[in-house]
Design an enzyme around this catalytic site. Structure first.
Site, PDB file in Angstrom:
ATOM      1  N   LYS A   1       5.805   5.426 -11.505  1.00  6.84           N
ATOM      2  CA  LYS A   1       6.667   6.305 -10.702  1.00  6.84           C
ATOM      3  C   LYS A   1       6.126   7.724 -10.599  1.00  6.84           C
ATOM      4  CE  LYS A   1      10.871   3.624 -10.741  1.00  6.84           C
ATOM      5  NZ  LYS A   1      12.256   3.458 -11.141  1.00  6.84           N
TER       6      LYS A   1
ATOM      7  N   ARG B   1      10.922  -2.767 -16.843  1.00  7.10           N
ATOM      8  CA  ARG B   1      10.512  -3.270 -15.529  1.00  7.10           C
ATOM      9  C   ARG B   1       9.125  -2.734 -15.221  1.00  7.10           C
ATOM     10  NH1 ARG B   1      10.850  -1.683 -10.199  1.00  7.10           N
ATOM     11  NH2 ARG B   1      11.356  -3.303  -8.698  1.00  7.10           N
TER      12      ARG B   1
HETATM   13  C1  PT1 Z   1      14.523   0.661 -11.514  1.00  9.44           C
HETATM   14  C2  PT1 Z   1      14.018   0.224 -10.252  1.00  9.44           C
HETATM   15  C3  PT1 Z   1      14.583  -0.962  -9.694  1.00  9.44           C
HETATM   16  N1  PT1 Z   1      13.060   0.891  -9.563  1.00  9.44           N
HETATM   17  C4  PT1 Z   1      15.975  -1.185 -11.571  1.00  9.44           C
HETATM   18  N2  PT1 Z   1      15.552  -1.643 -10.382  1.00  9.44           N
HETATM   19  C5  PT1 Z   1      12.662   0.434  -8.365  1.00  9.44           C
HETATM   20  N3  PT1 Z   1      16.948  -1.860 -12.237  1.00  9.44           N
HETATM   21  C6  PT1 Z   1      13.227  -0.737  -7.834  1.00  9.44           C
HETATM   22  C7  PT1 Z   1       9.017   7.157  -7.683  1.00  9.44           C
HETATM   23  O1  PT1 Z   1       9.593   8.175  -8.087  1.00  9.44           O
HETATM   24  O2  PT1 Z   1      14.059   1.751 -12.091  1.00  9.44           O
HETATM   25  N4  PT1 Z   1      15.484  -0.055 -12.132  1.00  9.44           N
HETATM   26  N5  PT1 Z   1      14.163  -1.411  -8.496  1.00  9.44           N
HETATM   27  C8  PT1 Z   1      11.609   1.186  -7.616  1.00  9.44           C
HETATM   28  N6  PT1 Z   1      12.114   2.450  -7.160  1.00  9.44           N
HETATM   29  C9  PT1 Z   1      11.349   3.614  -7.238  1.00  9.44           C
HETATM   30  C10 PT1 Z   1      11.978   4.834  -7.425  1.00  9.44           C
HETATM   31  C11 PT1 Z   1       9.968   3.538  -7.152  1.00  9.44           C
HETATM   32  C12 PT1 Z   1      11.233   5.985  -7.576  1.00  9.44           C
HETATM   33  C13 PT1 Z   1       9.205   4.676  -7.280  1.00  9.44           C
HETATM   34  C14 PT1 Z   1       9.831   5.907  -7.517  1.00  9.44           C
HETATM   35  O3  PT1 Z   1       7.805   7.080  -7.484  1.00  9.44           O
END
Ligand code: PT1
Length: 279
Positions: free
Chosen positions: A221, A255
């Site tokens: 992230k 995850r």
């Molecule tokens: C998470 C999650 C998810 N993240 C759960 N499910 C994502 N339960 C998708 C960035 O800042 O943390 N928990 N499903 C992916 N979402 C992101 C959000 C991907 C922020 C990247 C960022 O780069």
């Protein structure tokens, strides 16, 4: 503690890795259903070999600025993949969605856990989860993926995230989902500045102390990119470091895109946590 994910057990007596399987056009070719499902199946099998305990299938990206996908499009992406991997792998499959229609189609196809970054707040989602009777991961987000990083604001991010999640637990219980089916997730990167993510990580034990299993998603992230000035390809070490900090405090599910490395990191962390102090 073992969660029953539609007949497949998820053992949470020690920390586990949830492997990420994105089924978006930028991940597995596009359109050509069979090819996409085939490539996704190969990746799912590899994640099982690498030690994943659950595979998280998602057909709509939730990263900052991601596009909205229609119900039909999301179902057409995830269902063939879930059907393909459900037939061939023994571990539970989770469906990463906020849409009740997708939840229903995915569980029918073989998913055994609902992973909802909107914590069942979309109209009809709570009722769908009640009827589908599978475990649910409730995640905190401020705003939507389209606007969440515009101006995240908190007075006390740890309190606000915890209170939100506990309110959602109460809503679930009132609707008929027992708390032993619920997993909590503070939602790293979902409407949070770097300092908010850091405070949540530093105080993760506070959420863990609420007594429900906690899932953490930090893999690759942008918080890692922002703090270390590294591209998305260079975020493995940072991801493992944050995963370890989370597990050290008691997180039960990490995850991750990098299953093999994450399994090793949290296994060592768990060894340290479990060792007896004296012979
Ligand atoms: C998470 C999650 C998810 N993240 C759960 N499910 C994502 N339960 C998708 C960035 O800042 O943390 N928990 N499903 C992916 N979402 C992101 C959000 C991907 C922020 C990247 C960022 O780069």
């Amino acid at each position: 503690m073992i969660l029953d994910c539609a007949g497949k057990p998820l053992d949470l007596s020690h920390p586990q890795v949830m492997g990420i399987l994105n089924v978006t056009p930028d991940s597995f070719s596009d359109g050509g259903d069979f090819l996409a499902a085939d490539a996704a199946l190969a990746q799912a099998k590899k994640m099982v070999d690498d030690g994943a305990a659950i595979i998280d299938v998602g057909g709509e990206s939730t990263r900052p600025g991601a596009a909205i996908v229609s119900v039909e499009e999301e179902i057409s992406r995830v269902v063939p993949v879930i059907e393909a991997i459900q037939a061939e792998i023994g571990i539970p499959i989770s469906i990463d969605t906020s849409k009740p229609e997708v939840m229903r189609a995915a569980v029918k196809a073989g998913a055994g856990l609902i992973n909802d970054v909107q914590a069942l707040q979309v109209d009809g989602a709570l009722q769908a989860a009640v009827e589908l009777d599978v475990p649910v991961c409730l995640m905190h987000a401020q705003g939507t993926p389209q606007n969440m990083q515009d101006a995240p604001q908190y007075e006390n991010v740890v309190d606000e995230v915890s209170q939100f999640l506990l309110q959602r637990v109460t809503m679930c219980e009132q609707a008929g989902i027992s708390r032993d089916k619920l997993i909590l997730d503070p939602g790293f990167g979902f409407g949070k500045r770097a300092r908010h993510n850091l405070r949540l990580m530093k105080n993760l034990h506070f959420l863990i102390n609420q007594g429900l299993p906690v899932l953490v998603g930090v893999s690759r992230k942008s918080i890692i990119g922002a703090l270390l000035n590294v591209t998305v390809e260079e975020r493995l070490a940072g991801s493992l470091s944050l995963a370890t900090i989370a597990v050290w405090q008691g997180a039960k599910i990490i995850r991750s895109h990098d299953v093999r490395e994450t399994v090793q990191a949290i296994s060592l962390c768990n060894h340290v946590m479990q060792v007896e102090d004296f012979d």
